[in-house]
Design a protein around this motif. Structure first.
Motif, PDB file in Angstrom:
ATOM      1  N   SER A   3       0.852  -1.193   0.000  1.00  0.00           N
ATOM      2  CA  SER A   3       0.000   0.000   0.000  1.00  0.00           C
ATOM      3  C   SER A   3       0.883   1.236   0.000  1.00  0.00           C
ATOM      4  CB  SER A   3      -0.980   0.045   1.178  1.00  0.00           C
ATOM      5  OG  SER A   3      -0.386   0.566   2.347  1.00  0.00           O
ATOM      6  N   LEU A   4       0.262   2.335  -0.395  1.00  0.00           N
ATOM      7  CA  LEU A   4       0.852   3.668  -0.302  1.00  0.00           C
ATOM      8  C   LEU A   4      -0.120   4.565   0.445  1.00  0.00           C
ATOM      9  CD1 LEU A   4       2.037   4.150  -4.016  1.00  0.00           C
ATOM     10  CD2 LEU A   4       3.395   3.295  -2.087  1.00  0.00           C
ATOM     11  N   GLY A   5       0.417   5.472   1.246  1.00  0.00           N
ATOM     12  CA  GLY A   5      -0.398   6.563   1.749  1.00  0.00           C
ATOM     13  C   GLY A   5      -0.579   7.571   0.631  1.00  0.00           C
ATOM     14  N   ARG A  38      -8.668  13.584   4.536  1.00  0.00           N
ATOM     15  CA  ARG A  38      -8.059  12.311   4.916  1.00  0.00           C
ATOM     16  C   ARG A  38      -7.406  11.620   3.714  1.00  0.00           C
ATOM     17  NH1 ARG A  38     -12.272   8.853   8.355  1.00  0.00           N
ATOM     18  NH2 ARG A  38     -13.704   9.612   6.742  1.00  0.00           N
ATOM     19  N   PHE A  39      -6.400  10.793   4.027  1.00  0.00           N
ATOM     20  CA  PHE A  39      -5.671  10.051   3.020  1.00  0.00           C
ATOM     21  C   PHE A  39      -6.390   8.738   2.698  1.00  0.00           C
ATOM     22  CE2 PHE A  39      -2.392  11.942   5.945  1.00  0.00           C
ATOM     23  CZ  PHE A  39      -2.129  13.058   5.165  1.00  0.00           C
ATOM     24  N   ALA A  40      -5.907   8.065   1.650  1.00  0.00           N
ATOM     25  CA  ALA A  40      -6.292   6.679   1.358  1.00  0.00           C
ATOM     26  C   ALA A  40      -5.095   5.786   1.634  1.00  0.00           C
ATOM     27  CB  ALA A  40      -6.732   6.533  -0.097  1.00  0.00           C
ATOM     28  N   ASN A  41      -5.372   4.599   2.149  1.00  0.00           N
ATOM     29  CA  ASN A  41      -4.358   3.559   2.324  1.00  0.00           C
ATOM     30  C   ASN A  41      -4.608   2.562   1.197  1.00  0.00           C
ATOM     31  OD1 ASN A  41      -2.562   1.618   3.200  1.00  0.00           O
ATOM     32  ND2 ASN A  41      -3.244   1.653   5.325  1.00  0.00           N
ATOM     33  N   ARG A  42      -3.826   2.675   0.105  1.00  0.00           N
ATOM     34  CA  ARG A  42      -4.212   2.060  -1.169  1.00  0.00           C
ATOM     35  C   ARG A  42      -3.161   1.078  -1.681  1.00  0.00           C
ATOM     36  NH1 ARG A  42      -6.118   6.529  -4.992  1.00  0.00           N
ATOM     37  NH2 ARG A  42      -7.885   6.378  -3.539  1.00  0.00           N
ATOM     38  N   SER A  43      -3.633  -0.119  -2.001  1.00  0.00           N
ATOM     39  CA  SER A  43      -2.801  -1.173  -2.576  1.00  0.00           C
ATOM     40  C   SER A  43      -2.932  -1.150  -4.093  1.00  0.00           C
ATOM     41  CB  SER A  43      -3.245  -2.525  -2.013  1.00  0.00           C
ATOM     42  OG  SER A  43      -2.379  -3.566  -2.391  1.00  0.00           O
ATOM     43  N   TYR A  44      -1.829  -1.498  -4.782  1.00  0.00           N
ATOM     44  CA  TYR A  44      -1.820  -1.488  -6.249  1.00  0.00           C
ATOM     45  C   TYR A  44      -1.237  -2.785  -6.784  1.00  0.00           C
ATOM     46  CZ  TYR A  44      -2.271   3.634  -5.910  1.00  0.00           C
ATOM     47  OH  TYR A  44      -2.691   4.915  -5.622  1.00  0.00           O
ATOM     48  N   MET A  45      -1.922  -3.385  -7.761  1.00  0.00           N
ATOM     49  CA  MET A  45      -1.355  -4.488  -8.520  1.00  0.00           C
ATOM     50  C   MET A  45      -0.868  -3.934  -9.853  1.00  0.00           C
ATOM     51  SD  MET A  45      -0.528  -7.678  -8.588  1.00  0.00           S
ATOM     52  CE  MET A  45      -1.498  -8.396  -7.277  1.00  0.00           C
ATOM     53  N   ILE A  46       0.415  -4.164 -10.143  1.00  0.00           N
ATOM     54  CA  ILE A  46       1.063  -3.629 -11.330  1.00  0.00           C
ATOM     55  C   ILE A  46       1.493  -4.783 -12.225  1.00  0.00           C
ATOM     56  CG2 ILE A  46       2.918  -2.134 -12.163  1.00  0.00           C
ATOM     57  CD1 ILE A  46       0.964  -0.751 -10.190  1.00  0.00           C
TER      58      ILE A  46
END
Length: 276
Positions: A83-85, A94-102
C-alpha cells in the motif's frame, strides 16, 4: 512461479524509500522472481500528521507509484505495492491507504483501498486511530493476473474473515495481506490470523510486512512487528521472515490450492442461515 516478498523498514522519507525498494526489486528479479510484493505504507511510515501532509501526494503525482511502475516495467515483473499513503480530494482531507497491482508493462491492473481502520487501544500507552487520518474504502477487489486471481487486503483487514471468504468465493486463489503490524498485536495474533485465513479459504496468503524501528524526522518513532509470512493453502507457514529487512523467495504453486480445496471443500459448503 518464483515469488519474492520484501520485508523493509520504511522511513518517513518517500524518496529514500523508493530508492531502497527499487534496489531490492532489481536484486529479486535478478534471482528470477516474476512476482514481487512490498508491505503496507511502502512510501512512508510516520506517526506525524504534519509530516504526512508534507510528503504524501495525490495518486497522479505520487513519486513512489510512478517509480515502482517504471521499475516493474523495466524488470518485466508483476508487482504488488502493498500500500501507499495517498492524498485524496475528500473534503475532510483524509488520506487513502491504497494497494496497487502492477503488471509487467507497468500498468495498474487493480487498486484497493483498505476497508477496516485500525482504531484500537493496544495498551495503556499505545493507541491507534487510523480513521483520524485515513478514510476507509468500501469495495472488495480481486485482481486478474495471468497466474490467477488475487484478493487484495491490507493489515487490519486480516481480522475480518467475511472479507476473505467473499474474495475466495469471487475466485481468488491467492490473498495478499501487506502490513505494518503493531509489535504487541503481532506477537499475540499475527501468525494465527494469517493461518486461519489460509485454512478457511484454501488460498495462498502472502503477507509482506514492515519491521523494526522506523527512522523519522518528526513525531514519535514507530515500531512494527516484522515476521512477514507466506502461508500455503493447507495452513503451513512456508516463510517467517523474522525481524531483519530482506528479500525472501518461494515458489507459488496453484496446484496446492486445488489440492487443499479438494481435501476440505468448505467454500462449497457455505449455507444461508437465519439468526440468532
Amino acid at each position: 512461479m518464483k515469488t519474492a516478498l520484501l520485508q523493509i523498514t520504511s522511513s518517513d522519507d518517500p524518496v529514500a524509500n523508493l530508492d531502497m525498494v527499487r534496489a531490492m526489486m532489481t536484486e529479486a528479479a535478478g534471482q528470477g522472481a516474476q512476482f514481487i510484493l512490498t508491505p503496507e505504507v511502502t512510501n512512508c511510515v510516520s506517526n506525524s500528521t504534519t509530516r504526512q501532509q508534507q510528503v504524501l501526494q495525490h495518486e497522479e503525482d505520487d513519486i513512489t507509484l510512478a517509480g515502482l511502475r517504471e521499475q516493474a516495467a523495466a524488470l518485466g515483473v508483476w508487482l504488488l505495492i502493498g500500500s501507499l499513503g495517498i492524498k485524496t480530494h475528500d473534503a475532510d482531507g483524509r488520506f487513502a491507504n491504497r494497494s496497487y497491482m502492477i503488471d509487467p508493462q507497468g500498468q495498474i491492473v487493480a487498486r484497493y483501498d483498505k476497508i477496516h481502520m485500525f482504531d484500537v487501544q493496544v495498551t495503556e500507552t499505545e493507541t491507534f486511530r487510523e480513521s483520524a487520518n485515513y478514510r476507509p474504502g468500501s469495495q472488495a477487489v480481486v485482481a486478474e493476473t495471468d497466474f490467477g486471481k488475487i484478493g487484495l487486503t491490507i493489515c487490519y483487514d486480516v481480522r475480518f474473515p467475511y472479507l476473505h471468504a467473499a474474495l475466495a468465493q469471487a475466485g481468488a486463489r491467492i490473498l495478499t495481506a501487506p502490513a505494518a503490524f503493531s509489535p504487541v498485536t503481532g506477537a499475540a495474533h499475527w501468525e494465527s490470523l494469517l493461518r486461519a485465513r489460509a485454512i478457511e479459504t484454501g488460498c495462498w496468503v502472502i503477507a509482506p510486512a514492515q519491521t523494526g524501528a522506523h527512522p523519522k524526522t518528526r513525531g514519535k518513532t514507530r515500531h512494527t512487528h516484522g515476521h512477514s509470512l507466506v502461508v500455503a493453502p493447507w495452513g503451513e507457514v512456508l516463510i517467517d521472515a523474522g525481524t531483519d529487512p530482506g528479500i525472501h523467495f518461494f515458489d507459488l504453486d496453484d496446484s496446492s490450492v486445488t489440492e487443499a480445496r479438494r481435501r476440505v471443500p468448505s467454500l462449497t459448503h457455505v449455507r444461508p442461515f437465519e439468526g440468532p
